[in-house]
Design a protein around this motif. Sequence first.
Motif, PDB file in Angstrom:
ATOM      1  N   MET A 178       0.851  -1.190   0.000  1.00 16.39           N
ATOM      2  CA  MET A 178       0.000   0.000   0.000  1.00 16.39           C
ATOM      3  C   MET A 178       0.883   1.235   0.000  1.00 16.39           C
ATOM      4  O   MET A 178       2.089   1.152   0.190  1.00 16.39           O
ATOM      5  N   MET A 179       0.258   2.364  -0.201  1.00 17.53           N
ATOM      6  CA  MET A 179       0.964   3.648  -0.171  1.00 17.53           C
ATOM      7  C   MET A 179       0.848   4.226   1.232  1.00 17.53           C
ATOM      8  O   MET A 179      -0.166   4.063   1.900  1.00 17.53           O
ATOM      9  N   VAL A 180       1.914   4.902   1.647  1.00 19.55           N
ATOM     10  CA  VAL A 180       1.886   5.613   2.918  1.00 19.55           C
ATOM     11  C   VAL A 180       2.320   7.047   2.637  1.00 19.55           C
ATOM     12  O   VAL A 180       3.229   7.286   1.847  1.00 19.55           O
ATOM     13  N   HIS A 181       1.603   7.989   3.237  1.00 22.07           N
ATOM     14  CA  HIS A 181       1.929   9.420   3.140  1.00 22.07           C
ATOM     15  C   HIS A 181       2.329   9.850   4.545  1.00 22.07           C
ATOM     16  O   HIS A 181       1.538   9.723   5.478  1.00 22.07           O
ATOM     17  N   VAL A 182       3.550  10.338   4.698  1.00 25.47           N
ATOM     18  CA  VAL A 182       4.071  10.705   6.010  1.00 25.47           C
ATOM     19  C   VAL A 182       4.613  12.124   5.970  1.00 25.47           C
ATOM     20  O   VAL A 182       5.332  12.493   5.040  1.00 25.47           O
ATOM     21  N   VAL A 183       4.245  12.906   6.964  1.00 25.87           N
ATOM     22  CA  VAL A 183       4.855  14.218   7.185  1.00 25.87           C
ATOM     23  C   VAL A 183       5.447  14.150   8.586  1.00 25.87           C
ATOM     24  O   VAL A 183       4.720  14.026   9.567  1.00 25.87           O
ATOM     25  N   ALA A 184       6.792  14.174   8.645  1.00 25.19           N
ATOM     26  CA  ALA A 184       7.467  14.032   9.933  1.00 25.19           C
ATOM     27  C   ALA A 184       8.897  14.536   9.815  1.00 25.19           C
ATOM     28  O   ALA A 184       9.396  14.765   8.710  1.00 25.19           O
ATOM     29  N   TYR A 185       9.537  14.674  10.959  1.00 25.08           N
ATOM     30  CA  TYR A 185      10.947  15.022  11.006  1.00 25.08           C
ATOM     31  C   TYR A 185      11.712  13.704  10.954  1.00 25.08           C
ATOM     32  O   TYR A 185      11.548  12.855  11.824  1.00 25.08           O
ATOM     33  N   PHE A 186      12.532  13.512   9.914  1.00 25.01           N
ATOM     34  CA  PHE A 186      13.321  12.293   9.759  1.00 25.01           C
ATOM     35  C   PHE A 186      14.765  12.577  10.125  1.00 25.01           C
ATOM     36  O   PHE A 186      15.383  13.523   9.617  1.00 25.01           O
ATOM     37  N   GLY A 187      15.321  11.733  10.998  1.00 27.82           N
ATOM     38  CA  GLY A 187      16.726  11.771  11.346  1.00 27.82           C
ATOM     39  C   GLY A 187      17.339  10.444  10.948  1.00 27.82           C
ATOM     40  O   GLY A 187      16.646   9.435  10.822  1.00 27.82           O
ATOM     41  N   PHE A 188      18.651  10.419  10.740  1.00 25.62           N
ATOM     42  CA  PHE A 188      19.290   9.231  10.193  1.00 25.62           C
ATOM     43  C   PHE A 188      20.419   8.738  11.073  1.00 25.62           C
ATOM     44  O   PHE A 188      21.100   9.512  11.724  1.00 25.62           O
TER      45      PHE A 188
END
Length: 125
Positions: free
Chosen positions: A39-49
Amino acid sequence: MLTTPQKRLQAALVEETESEWQPQVRAQAREQAATSGGMMVHVVAYFGFAASGSSDDGRERHITTAISPTYVQQILQLQESGATEEELHPVVAQAVTESYFTEWGTRSQGLRADFTHVQSIDFEF
């Protein structure tokens, strides 16, 4: 002779059809997503690596990506067991890392993306 049902009868027919038909359609879509389709996921978030040699500082991102059926199955099981959205975050972060950041393992080996400050997560079958 009536050619169309009366409004009350028509409303009752629509309601009954939706109550019987919609759950079956939803169940089929969930089953297909968890076994073969993803499925598709739409995410708005702060990503750190976290990775050796990563020069990409964390930042807020708007990401839309397909996730594999393996992760879909985990997410659906968590949702069915009553998990909160926060409890879904690690699985969704792992799914997004695999599909978006490492392109299914073809680049950025060992990269792990964590997200915080989640504004939204939406799933689409």
